[in-house]
Every structure is written in structure tokens, then in C-alpha cells.
Design a protein around this motif. Structure first.
Motif, PDB file in Angstrom:
ATOM      1  N   GLU A 114      -1.840 -18.130  -2.085  1.00 24.97           N
ATOM      2  CA  GLU A 114      -2.157 -18.237  -0.660  1.00 24.97           C
ATOM      3  C   GLU A 114      -2.188 -16.872   0.010  1.00 24.97           C
ATOM      4  O   GLU A 114      -2.884 -16.679   1.010  1.00 24.97           O
ATOM      5  N   LYS A 115      -1.401 -15.934  -0.502  1.00 25.61           N
ATOM      6  CA  LYS A 115      -1.365 -14.592   0.066  1.00 25.61           C
ATOM      7  C   LYS A 115      -1.512 -13.551  -1.041  1.00 25.61           C
ATOM      8  O   LYS A 115      -1.187 -13.805  -2.199  1.00 25.61           O
ATOM      9  N   GLN A 116      -2.037 -12.373  -0.645  1.00 25.22           N
ATOM     10  CA  GLN A 116      -2.168 -11.252  -1.570  1.00 25.22           C
ATOM     11  C   GLN A 116      -1.311 -10.088  -1.084  1.00 25.22           C
ATOM     12  O   GLN A 116      -1.152  -9.885   0.115  1.00 25.22           O
ATOM     13  N   ALA A 117      -0.774  -9.344  -2.050  1.00 24.04           N
ATOM     14  CA  ALA A 117       0.111  -8.231  -1.716  1.00 24.04           C
ATOM     15  C   ALA A 117      -0.491  -6.908  -2.156  1.00 24.04           C
ATOM     16  O   ALA A 117      -1.351  -6.853  -3.031  1.00 24.04           O
ATOM     17  N   ALA A 118      -0.032  -5.833  -1.521  1.00 24.35           N
ATOM     18  CA  ALA A 118      -0.372  -4.473  -1.925  1.00 24.35           C
ATOM     19  C   ALA A 118       0.919  -3.665  -1.925  1.00 24.35           C
ATOM     20  O   ALA A 118       1.945  -4.097  -1.389  1.00 24.35           O
ATOM     21  N   PHE A 119       0.867  -2.484  -2.537  1.00 24.04           N
ATOM     22  CA  PHE A 119       2.053  -1.652  -2.702  1.00 24.04           C
ATOM     23  C   PHE A 119       1.801  -0.298  -2.066  1.00 24.04           C
ATOM     24  O   PHE A 119       0.943   0.455  -2.518  1.00 24.04           O
ATOM     25  N   GLY A 120       2.538   0.020  -1.007  1.00 20.65           N
ATOM     26  CA  GLY A 120       2.397   1.294  -0.310  1.00 20.65           C
ATOM     27  C   GLY A 120       3.521   2.237  -0.697  1.00 20.65           C
ATOM     28  O   GLY A 120       4.633   2.142  -0.157  1.00 20.65           O
ATOM     29  N   PHE A 121       3.252   3.138  -1.615  1.00 17.48           N
ATOM     30  CA  PHE A 121       4.294   4.028  -2.138  1.00 17.48           C
ATOM     31  C   PHE A 121       3.963   5.504  -1.907  1.00 17.48           C
ATOM     32  O   PHE A 121       4.814   6.302  -1.564  1.00 17.48           O
ATOM     33  N   THR A 122       2.703   5.860  -2.092  1.00 16.93           N
ATOM     34  CA  THR A 122       2.299   7.268  -2.096  1.00 16.93           C
ATOM     35  C   THR A 122       1.957   7.774  -0.703  1.00 16.93           C
ATOM     36  O   THR A 122       1.228   7.116   0.042  1.00 16.93           O
ATOM     37  N   GLU A 123       2.461   8.964  -0.391  1.00 12.08           N
ATOM     38  CA  GLU A 123       2.131   9.609   0.877  1.00 12.08           C
ATOM     39  C   GLU A 123       0.898  10.496   0.693  1.00 12.08           C
ATOM     40  O   GLU A 123       0.707  11.088  -0.373  1.00 12.08           O
ATOM     41  N   PRO A 124       0.041  10.613   1.722  1.00 18.37           N
ATOM     42  CA  PRO A 124      -1.095  11.539   1.632  1.00 18.37           C
ATOM     43  C   PRO A 124      -0.599  12.966   1.415  1.00 18.37           C
ATOM     44  O   PRO A 124       0.481  13.346   1.875  1.00 18.37           O
ATOM     45  N   GLU A 125      -1.390  13.779   0.724  1.00 17.68           N
ATOM     46  CA  GLU A 125      -0.980  15.141   0.395  1.00 17.68           C
ATOM     47  C   GLU A 125      -0.827  16.023   1.627  1.00 17.68           C
ATOM     48  O   GLU A 125      -0.057  16.993   1.608  1.00 17.68           O
ATOM     49  N   SER A 147      -1.215   6.485   1.172  1.00 20.28           N
ATOM     50  CA  SER A 147      -2.512   6.652   0.531  1.00 20.28           C
ATOM     51  C   SER A 147      -2.543   5.839  -0.759  1.00 20.28           C
ATOM     52  O   SER A 147      -1.508   5.417  -1.272  1.00 20.28           O
ATOM     53  N   TYR A 148      -3.737   5.624  -1.282  1.00 19.70           N
ATOM     54  CA  TYR A 148      -3.906   4.896  -2.545  1.00 19.70           C
ATOM     55  C   TYR A 148      -3.173   3.552  -2.544  1.00 19.70           C
ATOM     56  O   TYR A 148      -2.461   3.214  -3.494  1.00 19.70           O
ATOM     57  N   VAL A 149      -3.346   2.811  -1.460  1.00 21.74           N
ATOM     58  CA  VAL A 149      -2.779   1.462  -1.412  1.00 21.74           C
ATOM     59  C   VAL A 149      -3.781   0.537  -2.098  1.00 21.74           C
ATOM     60  O   VAL A 149      -4.774   0.108  -1.505  1.00 21.74           O
ATOM     61  N   THR A 150      -3.537   0.241  -3.365  1.00 20.35           N
ATOM     62  CA  THR A 150      -4.481  -0.545  -4.156  1.00 20.35           C
ATOM     63  C   THR A 150      -4.561  -1.977  -3.636  1.00 20.35           C
ATOM     64  O   THR A 150      -3.541  -2.646  -3.490  1.00 20.35           O
ATOM     65  N   GLY A 151      -5.795  -2.421  -3.358  1.00 21.77           N
ATOM     66  CA  GLY A 151      -5.995  -3.773  -2.846  1.00 21.77           C
ATOM     67  C   GLY A 151      -5.598  -3.942  -1.393  1.00 21.77           C
ATOM     68  O   GLY A 151      -5.558  -5.068  -0.879  1.00 21.77           O
ATOM     69  N   GLY A 152      -5.332  -2.842  -0.713  1.00 22.50           N
ATOM     70  CA  GLY A 152      -4.847  -2.919   0.664  1.00 22.50           C
ATOM     71  C   GLY A 152      -5.839  -3.505   1.650  1.00 22.50           C
ATOM     72  O   GLY A 152      -5.451  -4.075   2.673  1.00 22.50           O
ATOM     73  N   ALA A 153      -7.133  -3.384   1.360  1.00 26.04           N
ATOM     74  CA  ALA A 153      -8.151  -3.874   2.296  1.00 26.04           C
ATOM     75  C   ALA A 153      -8.157  -5.395   2.393  1.00 26.04           C
ATOM     76  O   ALA A 153      -8.546  -5.956   3.421  1.00 26.04           O
ATOM     77  N   ILE A 174       5.438  -5.435   5.215  1.00 26.66           N
ATOM     78  CA  ILE A 174       4.717  -5.287   6.480  1.00 26.66           C
ATOM     79  C   ILE A 174       3.441  -6.113   6.432  1.00 26.66           C
ATOM     80  O   ILE A 174       2.593  -5.914   5.554  1.00 26.66           O
ATOM     81  N   ASP A 175       3.303  -7.058   7.354  1.00 27.78           N
ATOM     82  CA  ASP A 175       2.064  -7.830   7.445  1.00 27.78           C
ATOM     83  C   ASP A 175       0.922  -6.907   7.848  1.00 27.78           C
ATOM     84  O   ASP A 175       1.054  -6.114   8.792  1.00 27.78           O
ATOM     85  N   ARG A 176      -0.203  -7.017   7.144  1.00 28.65           N
ATOM     86  CA  ARG A 176      -1.334  -6.134   7.452  1.00 28.65           C
ATOM     87  C   ARG A 176      -1.893  -6.401   8.841  1.00 28.65           C
ATOM     88  O   ARG A 176      -2.465  -5.504   9.471  1.00 28.65           O
ATOM     89  N   ALA A 177      -1.721  -7.635   9.330  1.00 25.30           N
ATOM     90  CA  ALA A 177      -2.253  -7.980  10.644  1.00 25.30           C
ATOM     91  C   ALA A 177      -1.347  -7.543  11.795  1.00 25.30           C
ATOM     92  O   ALA A 177      -1.703  -7.717  12.967  1.00 25.30           O
TER      93      ALA A 177
END
Length: 371
Positions: A114-125, A147-153, A174-177
Motif C-alpha cells: 500500500e505504501k512505498q519507502a525511500a532511504f534518505g542517508f546521503t548529504e549533498p557534497e 541526495s541520492y534518495v533512491t525511489g524518492g519521487a 517523514i511523509d513525503r506529502a
């Protein structure tokens, strides 16, 4: 397949192999991708494989072990099915052991699809400070970038590493909405995955959205990353088998010179290098899995396996392309597609040189870790 697997593990492998045979018959029908994905999922659910990565109390396999994880992902890799839609359900990742309300609000919907997740770990350089949060009553106010949040869109929520004032690194859902979550840039990478840059501008989330204990974000993230690294290592071993078989068929086929390429000494030397490397890769991965199942702390062994196997599969694919020749560089050629995929694995879940430095730091600076 190692000779030392138990009867239980051997039975599990047979289940996987039987499922793969059924899936092959589905793929061979040439049906459209959506219908194929649905049928693959139905077969996988029936076999009890789809929920392999789910917690046992939510339909997952009771007491799954690392050897079974390797058997599964190596088997899929040996068929070049590392990205076959519908075969495996989502992994709980960081949410594996959460309690309420995260369990009902995020974990269960994630596992059910029902829901999809992404992983926010990396900071922009170009960012000088990490994403940080301030506790305000029963909420956390978050600012920063990832940065590089895979599947974040397309994700419904992002498991985000946040430096909480007074506590340190913490994992926060964190909810994307949520107001203040802004997608700055969307882009694709050579392995076919998609990523986004995300900005958090005064994002307010409940304190209950912290995974585990505030200040324990890095250990929580690393627990999840260790298993994912093992998956990549197993996939690399399986895919190495597939690539070697592909190259073997090519060099043994009739050739315009009148003699198959396999008769040439230079070809045999390169082909032997591929098989030697593949053998060493499998040996390291299965030994590490067995040690982990015996209760050993294998964080260093898993790092070593991840570096060795992901670099090894890259070298094996490169050699196979050299043996096959220029046709292997054509768009949509199986070896070209494979090369694009595995190049990303050397960066995923920890770049190779970063992991090398982690091993050295553990030995020289902390006096910990063994191999």
C-alpha cells in the motif's frame, strides 16, 4: 552450491529452484510485463518466497538465516533475475522491529504494497552541515537536504537520517506529502534506478516517528545495510555464474575461422580467470553466511564480501565483453545491460574505498574487527 548446507537449507533451495522453473514457463509465454509481474507474484506468494524478507510475525519465513538469503539471491542472480518484478516483496529495512504507531502507520502498509519507502542517508557534497532536527514538545522540526534518495519521487515516506539537537544521529520517518518536503531534482542512473534530491524546510513530524531511540540512528541504519550488502554479494555470485555460462556458450560456438574461440590459449586463460574469481567469490560469501548463522559478528566479513564480489563481478563482465567482442557493447545486449547494472553496486550501500577505510579504521584505530 556449497556441500555443507543442511537438510532444511537444501529443502529451501529446492523450493526456490522449483519456483524458478515455474517462473521461466511464465516468462517464455511472452505476455505483457504487467500480467507477467502479477503471475510471478502469485507463484512466489504460493511458494512462500515473496514474503522472504518480511518479519516472521507478519508472514515472513520463521527464523530466516543468512545461508538461505544467499541461496535465494544467488539463485536469482544465476538467472539474471536480480530485478524481476513481482518476485520478492518489499523488505522492512529500518522498520523491521518498530512498535506502534510506526508499525501500523508504515510497516504494515509497506509490506502489503500500500505504501512505498525511500532511504534518505546521503548529504549533498556542497552542504556544510547534516540534516538536523529540533524537538519541540511532541514534534521534531527538521531542516536540511538529502541526495541520492533512491525511489524518492514515488515514495510515500522517507526513512531519514537526522541529527537531532541534544541526541545525535537518529532515524526519522517523514511523509513525503508533509509540508516543507520539496523534491529539488529527479534523475536516473546507469543501472536503471531513479533518484531525487530532497530539501526539508521546517518540516514538522511527530516525535513518535523516530525509529527506536533518538541518537541511535547510525547503528540502526548499519544493521539494515549489513543485510543489504549481503544481498548484493549473493547477487554478484549468482550473476557471475550467469555471465560465465554466457561467455562459455559464445566461445564454444562455431567461429568464422573454422575453430571455436575456446580452442585458443589466450581465450582459455581469460575464461579460467573468470571461473577462479567466481569460485573465490562464492567461497567467501558462503563462509561469511555460515559464520553469521553461528552467531558470529560478521560486519567486517560482510564488508569484505561486498567489496570483493561487487568488484569481482565487474571484472568478470568486463572479461566476458572482451571475449564476445564489439557486439556486447550494443544497446540492449545482455552483457552491456549487466555491466551497467553491476557498476552501480560498487557504490551502493557503501562505496568500495569507503568500506576499505572502515576496515582499516576498525583495526588500526579501534582495535576491533577480525577477518
Amino acid at each position: 552450491m556449497p556441500e555443507t548446507i543442511t537438510t532444511k537449507e537444501r529443502q529451501f533451495l529446492k523450493t526456490v529452484e522449483d519456483l524458478c522453473d515455474e517462473i521461466r514457463s511464465v516468462i517464455d509465454t511472452g505476455m505483457d510485463s504487467r500480467t507477467q509481474s502479477l503471475q510471478v507474484r502469485e507463484l512466489s506468494q504460493k511458494a512462500g518466497i515473496w514474503s522472504f524478507h518480511h518479519p516472521p510475525d507478519l508472514g515472513g519465513r520463521p527464523q530466516p538465516c543468512l545461508v538461505e538469503l544467499v541461496l535465494l539471491h544467488e539463485s536469482l542472480g544465476s538467472r539474471n533475475w536480480t530485478r524481476l518484478p513481482g518476485l520478492l516483496g518489499p523488505s522492512p529495512g529500518l522498520l523491521a522491529n518498530v512498535e506502534e504507531p510506526l508499525r501500523s502507520n508504515y510497516l504494515k502498509p509497506l509490506l502489503s504494497g500500500e505504501k512505498q519507502a525511500a532511504f534518505g542517508f546521503t548529504e549533498p557534497e556542497d552542504v556544510s552541515q547534516p540534516t538536523h532536527g529540533t524537538i519541540e514538545g511532541q514534534n521534531i522540526r527538521i531542516n536540511g537536504q538529502k541526495s541520492y534518495v533512491t525511489g524518492g519521487a514515488t515514495a510515500d515516506f522517507i526513512n531519514t537520517l537526522v541529527e537531532i539537537d541534544g541526541y545525535g544521529p537518529s532515524m526519522v520517518v517523514i511523509d513525503r506529502a508533509t509540508k516543507g518536503v520539496v523534491l529539488q531534482e529527479s534523475f536516473g542512473s546507469s543501472d536503471g534506478s531513479s533518484h531525487v534530491y530532497i530539501t526539508f524546510q521546517d518540516v514538522c513530524v511527530p516525535l513518535a516517528n523516530v525509529v527506536g531511540t533518538p541518537g541511535r540512528g547510525l547503528p540502526t541504519a548499519l544493521d539494515q545495510i549489513t543485510n543489504t550488502r549481503m544481498v548484493l554479494a549473493a547477487q554478484s555470485c549468482g550473476l557471475a555464474q550467469w555471465v560465465i555460462d554466457f561467455a562459455a556458450k559464445h566461445v564454444q560456438a562455431p567461429h568464422r575461422s573454422g575453430t571455436p574461440l575456446a580452442a585458443r590459449e589466450g581465450v582459455r586463460l581469460r575464461f579460467s580467470d573468470m571461473r577462479i574469481k567466481g569460485y573465490a567469490m562464492r567461497s567467501s560469501v558462503y563462509r561469511t553466511a555460515r559464520l553469521g548463522d553461528l552467531g558470529e559478528n560478521v560486519i567486517n566479513e560482510v564488508i569484505a564480501c561486498k567489496v570483493f564480489t561487487t568488484e569481482g563481478i565487474g571484472e568478470i563482465v568486463d572479461t566476458a565483453i572482451q571475449l564476445v567482442g564489439g557486439n556486447a557493447l550494443r544497446t540492449n545486449h545482455p552483457l552491456n545491460d549487466t555491466q551497467q547494472l553491476v557498476r552501480a553496486w560498487r557504490l551502493a550501500e557503501g562505496a568500495s574505498d569507503v568500506l576499505r577505510l572502515n576496515l582499516a579504521r576498525g583495526f588500526f584505530d579501534l582495535g576491533k574487527g577480525r577477518l
